[in-house]
Design an enzyme around this catalytic site. Structure first.
Site, mmCIF file in Angstrom:
data_model
loop_
_atom_site.group_PDB
_atom_site.id
_atom_site.type_symbol
_atom_site.label_atom_id
_atom_site.label_comp_id
_atom_site.label_asym_id
_atom_site.label_seq_id
_atom_site.Cartn_x
_atom_site.Cartn_y
_atom_site.Cartn_z
ATOM 1 C CG HIS A 3 -1.767 1.212 1.369
ATOM 2 N ND1 HIS A 3 -1.750 2.016 2.469
ATOM 3 C CD2 HIS A 3 -2.684 1.751 0.523
ATOM 4 C CE1 HIS A 3 -2.616 3.009 2.315
ATOM 5 N NE2 HIS A 3 -3.192 2.866 1.139
ATOM 6 C CB SER A 4 0.878 4.266 0.358
ATOM 7 O OG SER A 4 1.182 5.627 0.221
#
Length: 214
Positions: A67-68
């Protein structure tokens, strides 16, 4: 059953995935949600931590998700051991090209956060005020170091990208545009914000399970 390795975004730990990890484990899957070091480390150090996990547990046929900022890590790891990875899942995450850093990809307020957020000790970027209370400062060098990639990451047979279009001034729109017509990628767009576990847990779970069946 599938083996999952889940890498969180900046300032977050493996705890971020708890609701997802619990449900995957309840179905019999093996899940490793990683908390990366917060000391004086860079991107290569974070990748080395995940590679060490692969070696210690002899992990193979893995669904590796990030994520991210986690996208920087999973790309670097996959470039080193593409033969051990079944699928890469980028959850509103950075997909760096060789020689590209997270700082290179972001713009505006994101760059301001990276630099000014590290002004306290000159090294660790402070969590944003609305982050979970468990969030911790994130090492700035991991965001500044450019990815060193050979291209081996492209050997991973299944690559998926979840674009969360509801994030204001998203720095990932360019990544989405680059990938969405590429036949080597499965790309989806959701009208939700960046906090996918809070805003779209069912969609994330479905994406991870589909990757496990690829």
């Amino acid at each position: 059953m599938t083996t999952y390795v889940l890498i969180p975004g900046a300032c977050h730990g493996g705890w971020y995935y708890d609701p997802i990890s619990e449900r995957l484990r309840a179905e019999g899957h093996e899940v490793h949600a990683v908390t990366l070091s917060t000391g004086r480390v860079n991107l290569e150090d974070h990748a080395a931590e995940v590679l060490d996990l692969f070696e210690r547990l002899d992990l193979r046929d893995v669904v590796l998700a990030g994520h991210s900022y986690g996208g920087m890590v999973i790309t670097t790891v996959a470039d080193r051991v593409p033969d051990r990875i079944r699928s890469l899942v980028y959850v509103d995450a950075f997909v760096p090209r060789d020689g590209e850093s997270a700082y290179d990809i972001v713009h505006g307020d994101w760059r301001t956060w990276y630099v000014e957020g590290s002004s306290g000790d000159g090294f660790s970027m402070a969590p944003l005020p609305f982050f979970d209370e468990r969030a911790t400062p994130h090492p700035l060098p991991t965001l500044l170091q450019r990815a060193l990639l050979t291209g081996a990451v492209d050997k991973v047979p299944d690559r998926r990208y979840m674009f969360l279009a509801g994030m204001a001034d998203t720095p990932l729109a360019g990544t989405y545009e680059r990938l969405r017509h590429d036949p080597a990628w499965h790309v989806t767009e959701l009208p939700v914000g960046h906090n996918v576990v809070a805003e779209a847990p069912e969609e994330l779970l479905a994406t991870l399970k589909a990757a496990g069946q690829s």
